[in-house]
Every structure is written in structure tokens, then in C-alpha cells.
Scaffold this motif. Sequence first.
Motif, PDB file in Angstrom:
ATOM      1  N   LEU A  90       0.700  -1.230   0.077  1.00  0.00           N
ATOM      2  CA  LEU A  90       0.149   0.007  -0.182  1.00  0.00           C
ATOM      3  C   LEU A  90       0.549   1.138   0.182  1.00  0.00           C
ATOM      4  O   LEU A  90       0.301   2.022  -0.512  1.00  0.00           O
ATOM      5  CB  LEU A  90      -1.351  -0.230   0.914  1.00  0.00           C
ATOM      6  CG  LEU A  90      -2.356  -1.361   1.533  1.00  0.00           C
ATOM      7  CD1 LEU A  90      -3.131  -1.077   2.517  1.00  0.00           C
ATOM      8  CD2 LEU A  90      -2.982  -0.485   0.369  1.00  0.00           C
ATOM      9  N   GLU A  91       1.896   0.886   0.506  1.00  0.00           N
ATOM     10  CA  GLU A  91       2.919   2.096   1.172  1.00  0.00           C
ATOM     11  C   GLU A  91       3.381   2.978   0.128  1.00  0.00           C
ATOM     12  O   GLU A  91       3.586   3.395  -1.387  1.00  0.00           O
ATOM     13  CB  GLU A  91       3.680   2.351   2.208  1.00  0.00           C
ATOM     14  CG  GLU A  91       3.672   2.112   3.663  1.00  0.00           C
ATOM     15  CD  GLU A  91       4.181   2.147   4.236  1.00  0.00           C
ATOM     16  OE1 GLU A  91       5.718   1.804   4.430  1.00  0.00           O
ATOM     17  OE2 GLU A  91       4.085   2.117   6.037  1.00  0.00           O
ATOM     18  N   SER A  92       4.103   1.470  -0.924  1.00  0.00           N
ATOM     19  CA  SER A  92       4.587   1.770  -2.431  1.00  0.00           C
ATOM     20  C   SER A  92       3.790   2.370  -3.230  1.00  0.00           C
ATOM     21  O   SER A  92       3.820   2.854  -4.071  1.00  0.00           O
ATOM     22  CB  SER A  92       5.519   0.739  -3.213  1.00  0.00           C
ATOM     23  OG  SER A  92       5.947   0.249  -3.807  1.00  0.00           O
ATOM     24  N   LEU A  93       2.529   1.707  -3.689  1.00  0.00           N
ATOM     25  CA  LEU A  93       1.835   2.181  -4.322  1.00  0.00           C
ATOM     26  C   LEU A  93       1.153   3.585  -4.183  1.00  0.00           C
ATOM     27  O   LEU A  93       0.773   4.666  -4.856  1.00  0.00           O
ATOM     28  CB  LEU A  93       0.165   1.392  -4.190  1.00  0.00           C
ATOM     29  CG  LEU A  93      -1.643   1.499  -5.000  1.00  0.00           C
ATOM     30  CD1 LEU A  93      -1.063   1.684  -6.036  1.00  0.00           C
ATOM     31  CD2 LEU A  93      -1.589   1.081  -4.975  1.00  0.00           C
ATOM     32  N   GLN A  95       3.228   5.826  -2.573  1.00  0.00           N
ATOM     33  CA  GLN A  95       4.763   6.445  -3.246  1.00  0.00           C
ATOM     34  C   GLN A  95       4.744   6.634  -5.254  1.00  0.00           C
ATOM     35  O   GLN A  95       4.323   7.945  -5.576  1.00  0.00           O
ATOM     36  CB  GLN A  95       5.983   5.885  -3.187  1.00  0.00           C
ATOM     37  CG  GLN A  95       6.083   6.127  -2.121  1.00  0.00           C
ATOM     38  CD  GLN A  95       6.916   5.249  -0.870  1.00  0.00           C
ATOM     39  OE1 GLN A  95       6.606   4.144  -1.567  1.00  0.00           O
ATOM     40  NE2 GLN A  95       7.988   5.864  -0.787  1.00  0.00           N
ATOM     41  N   THR A  96       4.342   5.319  -5.832  1.00  0.00           N
ATOM     42  CA  THR A  96       3.732   5.930  -7.352  1.00  0.00           C
ATOM     43  C   THR A  96       2.329   7.009  -7.674  1.00  0.00           C
ATOM     44  O   THR A  96       2.351   7.115  -9.269  1.00  0.00           O
ATOM     45  CB  THR A  96       3.630   4.278  -7.962  1.00  0.00           C
ATOM     46  OG1 THR A  96       2.160   3.795  -7.140  1.00  0.00           O
ATOM     47  CG2 THR A  96       4.320   2.859  -7.394  1.00  0.00           C
ATOM     48  N   LYS A  97       1.487   7.294  -6.903  1.00  0.00           N
ATOM     49  CA  LYS A  97       0.963   8.703  -6.977  1.00  0.00           C
ATOM     50  C   LYS A  97       1.170   9.693  -6.182  1.00  0.00           C
ATOM     51  O   LYS A  97       0.506  10.312  -6.353  1.00  0.00           O
ATOM     52  CB  LYS A  97      -0.581   7.939  -5.992  1.00  0.00           C
ATOM     53  CG  LYS A  97      -0.966   6.464  -6.576  1.00  0.00           C
ATOM     54  CD  LYS A  97      -2.677   6.232  -5.896  1.00  0.00           C
ATOM     55  CE  LYS A  97      -3.322   5.195  -5.971  1.00  0.00           C
ATOM     56  NZ  LYS A  97      -3.988   5.524  -7.439  1.00  0.00           N
ATOM     57  N   GLY A  98       2.841   9.428  -5.810  1.00  0.00           N
ATOM     58  CA  GLY A  98       2.664  10.990  -5.423  1.00  0.00           C
ATOM     59  C   GLY A  98       2.707  11.622  -4.290  1.00  0.00           C
ATOM     60  O   GLY A  98       3.084  12.596  -3.706  1.00  0.00           O
ATOM     61  N   LEU A  99       1.928  10.377  -3.250  1.00  0.00           N
ATOM     62  CA  LEU A  99       1.429  10.609  -1.636  1.00  0.00           C
ATOM     63  C   LEU A  99       2.491  10.669  -0.646  1.00  0.00           C
ATOM     64  O   LEU A  99       3.892   9.736  -1.156  1.00  0.00           O
ATOM     65  CB  LEU A  99       0.410  10.076  -1.308  1.00  0.00           C
ATOM     66  CG  LEU A  99      -0.690  10.989  -2.655  1.00  0.00           C
ATOM     67  CD1 LEU A  99      -1.896   9.075  -1.993  1.00  0.00           C
ATOM     68  CD2 LEU A  99      -1.497  11.496  -2.317  1.00  0.00           C
TER      69      LEU A  99
END
Length: 145
Positions: A90-93, A95-99
Motif C-alpha cells: 500500500l505504501e509503495s502504491l 508513492q507511485t501516486k506521488g503521496l
Amino acid sequence: MSYILVTNEEQLEAVYRIRREVFVEEQGVPAENEFDEYETVCDHILVYHEEQPIGTGRLRIADGAAKMERICILASYRKFGLGKEIMASLESLAQTKGLRKAKLHAQTHAQSFYEKLGYRVKSDVFMEEGIPHVSMEKELAPLQD
């Protein structure tokens, strides 16, 4: 173990089955409160063991942050480190969204689990569905090119 981003109705039904078993049947959360208006706007992660779906979590963008929600694993598969893997996915996802920030409402019995993953308590204890929770946050590093 394998982890996937849910992309179809069959996978989403598996997510709902797991959450129904853990939150509704095991913890007594009313089904009408467990399943909400955010189901179709969230990204859901599904964890498999020997081709059987056994765990899930979802990411919802709220106030510019990644809100980690509905994280659960079927009882017989707990204590194998899968929760840590769900959170990493979930954290990696996110990060890919720029959060850059992740937040969640942790059941107090799971607070130390999230603290080990770098989350910090941001609230006093409060009740959700009759279960004590705390609000927690973690800064996420930006993805490197």
C-alpha cells in the motif's frame, strides 16, 4: 505469497469475503458500516497463499494523503508477516501516486505493529464500531527516478 492490485469484480468479491469474515463475523462490525461509499474509488490489495485469497487492504486518497484502510488477514494466516507486506504494498502504491504521507486508524491492539513500521500516534484513543482506535501517520519518501 503473492500480492495483487485488484482489477476485476471477482477479485473485489474476494476482498469483501475476507473483510466480512474478519470485521463483520469476527469483530462484530455491522456489515452496513463495513462496506461504504468509498469501495469503488479506493485501490484494493489482495494477498494470496497457494492461490487462496487470505488478506486485503485498501488505499484511499483523503486530504492529500494515503489513507490506509480495511487492512486484515484471515485468522489462520496471521503471524506470518503478511500484514507488513500488505502495508509495504500500500505504501509503495501511495508513492507511485506521488503521496508523501500515509495515515490510518489503528485498532489499539495493533498499534505496536504499526509503530514498528514507522507510524506515529497522532490522537488519543477513540472508538470506531465499539473498538478502540488511535490515529497514526507516517511520512513517505518520494520515489527515486
